[in-house]
Scaffold this active site. Structure first.
Site, PDB file in Angstrom:
ATOM      1  N   THR A 176       8.748 -54.424   0.666  1.00 14.40           N
ATOM      2  CA  THR A 176       8.092 -54.164  -0.544  1.00 14.40           C
ATOM      3  C   THR A 176       6.511 -53.524   0.480  1.00 14.40           C
ATOM      4  O   THR A 176       5.258 -53.619   0.391  1.00 14.40           O
ATOM      5  CB  THR A 176       7.266 -55.839  -0.605  1.00 14.40           C
ATOM      6  OG1 THR A 176       6.927 -56.373   0.944  1.00 14.40           O
ATOM      7  CG2 THR A 176       8.195 -56.722  -0.970  1.00 14.40           C
ATOM      8  N   HIS A 235      -0.578 -54.225   9.245  1.00 15.36           N
ATOM      9  CA  HIS A 235      -0.429 -54.401   8.330  1.00 15.36           C
ATOM     10  C   HIS A 235      -0.130 -55.710   7.858  1.00 15.36           C
ATOM     11  O   HIS A 235       0.267 -56.661   7.023  1.00 15.36           O
ATOM     12  CB  HIS A 235       0.997 -53.951   7.330  1.00 15.36           C
ATOM     13  CG  HIS A 235       0.731 -52.244   7.524  1.00 15.36           C
ATOM     14  ND1 HIS A 235       0.151 -51.142   6.735  1.00 15.36           N
ATOM     15  CD2 HIS A 235       1.703 -51.245   8.880  1.00 15.36           C
ATOM     16  CE1 HIS A 235       0.549 -50.069   7.778  1.00 15.36           C
ATOM     17  NE2 HIS A 235       1.417 -49.916   8.178  1.00 15.36           N
ATOM     18  N   HIS A 280       2.379 -62.128   4.317  1.00 20.53           N
ATOM     19  CA  HIS A 280       1.465 -61.588   3.406  1.00 20.53           C
ATOM     20  C   HIS A 280       0.316 -62.657   3.125  1.00 20.53           C
ATOM     21  O   HIS A 280       1.581 -63.442   2.458  1.00 20.53           O
ATOM     22  CB  HIS A 280       2.063 -61.461   2.760  1.00 20.53           C
ATOM     23  CG  HIS A 280       3.626 -59.903   2.381  1.00 20.53           C
ATOM     24  ND1 HIS A 280       3.225 -59.086   2.410  1.00 20.53           N
ATOM     25  CD2 HIS A 280       4.667 -60.567   3.106  1.00 20.53           C
ATOM     26  CE1 HIS A 280       4.618 -58.524   3.030  1.00 20.53           C
ATOM     27  NE2 HIS A 280       5.382 -59.223   2.937  1.00 20.53           N
ATOM     28  N   HIS A 327       8.288 -63.883   4.922  1.00 22.67           N
ATOM     29  CA  HIS A 327       9.571 -63.548   5.490  1.00 22.67           C
ATOM     30  C   HIS A 327      10.314 -63.276   6.354  1.00 22.67           C
ATOM     31  O   HIS A 327       9.963 -63.067   7.232  1.00 22.67           O
ATOM     32  CB  HIS A 327       9.522 -61.653   5.029  1.00 22.67           C
ATOM     33  CG  HIS A 327       8.805 -61.549   3.437  1.00 22.67           C
ATOM     34  ND1 HIS A 327       7.998 -60.469   2.640  1.00 22.67           N
ATOM     35  CD2 HIS A 327       8.599 -62.586   2.078  1.00 22.67           C
ATOM     36  CE1 HIS A 327       7.269 -60.495   1.259  1.00 22.67           C
ATOM     37  NE2 HIS A 327       8.683 -61.688   1.037  1.00 22.67           N
TER      38      HIS A 327
HETATM   39 ZN   LIG Z   1       7.164 -58.780   3.562  1.00 25.67          ZN
END
Ligand SMILES: [Zn+2]
Length: 300
Positions: free
Chosen positions: A232, A89, A123, A146
Site C-alpha cells: 500500500t 512514512h 497506519h 501490518h
Molecule cells: Zn502498511
C-alpha cells in the site's frame, strides 16, 4: 509541494531531459507522501489492477474452509536490540531472529509455504479521522498494524516484491476504547517509545524483550479476510497475499495520540498515513470463520 512553474520551465527547456526524468520517476518514486492518500502516486500504484487496500465485507466475500494461519516462533522472545524507527512514512520495526536463532514465520490461510517475518509498521489517522487502510463491513478503524513477511524461497524482501507469491502481510485493526480492560505488554512496550522517534530517521531501542506474538495481544486469529493484492506504499508491487483479521483489538487514546506527534522527512506532521481503498476489479476475497451458523466457535 512542487512548483508548477518550475515544472513547466523544465518541460519547455529540456524536453529530452524531462522525458528521461519522467521514465525514471515512474520506476522509482523516491519522494512521496500521503497528501492525496496515494491518488498521485505513479507507476504500478496507478496502472496496477490488483491494488490494496480494499473495502472488505463478509457479504461480498467467498466463505470458504481455509486452514487457519499457523504462527511459527511467534511465541519465542526476539533477540535484542529491537529498534523502532521513524522512516518518514510510519513507525517501523525490523524483526530480528529469536533467542533460539530462528525467525518467526507464518503459513496456512491462502499461503503456500513459509513466510518469514521481516518487519511491522502502523497506519493511523488524526484527531478527526480514523487511520486504517482496509475497511471491514464499511467500518474503518483508528489504527492498522501490518506485519510484513517474505516467502522463504526468496532471499530478501527486495527480491520477494518482484514475485506474485513473494510477500504475505497480516493486517490487525485497533479501535480506541475509553478504558481498555485488557493490557497488551508487547504493544505497550513498543508504542511507549513513539515519543523518542518524533523526527524522521530517529530510532529508539525497545527495553526488555518481547515475542512477535505479543504484538497480537489476545487477537482471535481464526476469523480473517484474505485476498491477493499489493503493497500500500510505492512502488505498490502486486506481490502481496493479504490476511486481515476481523477481530479488532482495543487501544487507549493516549497511545494513539503518540502516533499523531510524529513528523515526516520534511518536518510536516505525519498523520493520516493511509492509502485510499482501491478497486477490486473482480478479484475474489475469501473469508474464513471459526464459527458455525449459530455463531458458536467450533474450536478451529
Ligand atoms: Zn502498511
Amino acid at each position: 509541494m512542487q512548483s508548477p512553474s518550475v515544472f513547466h520551465k523544465l518541460l519547455l527547456l529540456l524536453p529530452l531531459a524531462y522525458q528521461h526524468t519522467s521514465n525514471d520517476a515512474e520506476k522509482h518514486v523516491t519522494h512521496w507522501n500521503y497528501e492525496l492518500h496515494g491518488e498521485n502516486w505513479g507507476g504500478t500504484c496507478s496502472s496496477g489492477v490488483r491494488q490494496s487496500p480494499l473495502q472488505l465485507a463478509v457479504q461480498k466475500s467467498l466463505i470458504v474452509p481455509l486452514p487457519r494461519i499457523l504462527f511459527g516462533n511467534y511465541d519465542v522472545k526476539l533477540r535484542a536490540p529491537l529498534t523502532l524507527e521513524n522512516n518518514g512514512h510510519s513507525a517501523h520495526m525490523d524483526i530480528p531472529e529469536t533467542l533460539n536463532g530462528k525467525r518467526p514465520f507464518i503459513t496456512g490461510g491462502l499461503l503456500n509455504g513459509r513466510f518469514i517475518a521481516e518487519g511491522f509498521h502502523f497506519h493511523w489517522g488524526s484527531i478527526n479521522q480514523r487511520g486504517s487502510e482496509h475497511s471491514i463491513n464499511k467500518q474503518r478503524f483508528d489504527v492498522e498494524m501490518h506485519i510484513v513477511h517474505r516467502n522463504a524461497r526468496y532471499s530478501d524482501l527486495t527480491e520477494a516484491v518482484k514475485h506474485k507469491d513473494g510477500v504475505a502481510v497480516l493486517g490487525v485493526m485497533f479501535k480506541v476504547v475509553k478504558s481498555p480492560n485488557r493490557f497488551f505488554p508487547g504493544i505497550n512496550k513498543v508504542l511507549s517509545e513513539l515519543p523518542k522517534i518524533t523526527n524522521y530517521k530517529q530510532k529508539a531501542t525497545i527495553p526488555g524483550s518481547i515475542s512477535l506474538g505479543q504484538m497480537l495481544g489476545d487477537l482471535n486469529p481464526r476469523d480473517f479476510f484474505t485476498y491477493r493484492g499489493s503493497l500500500t506504499t510505492p512502488e505498490c508491487e502486486e506481490a502481496v497475499t493479504w490476511t486481515v483479521f476481523s477481530h479488532v483489538l482495543p487501544i487507549s487514546l493516549s497511545l494513539v495520540t503518540k502516533f499523531w506527534r510524529l513528523r515526516d522527512s520534511e518536518g510536516h506532521k505525519l498523520i493520516n498515513n493511509f492509502r485510499f481503498t482501491q478497486p477490486r476489479n473482480g478479484r475474489p476475497v475469501y473469508y474464513r470463520t471459526g464459527k458455525d451458523l449459530s455463531g458458536a466457535y467450533l474450536g478451529k
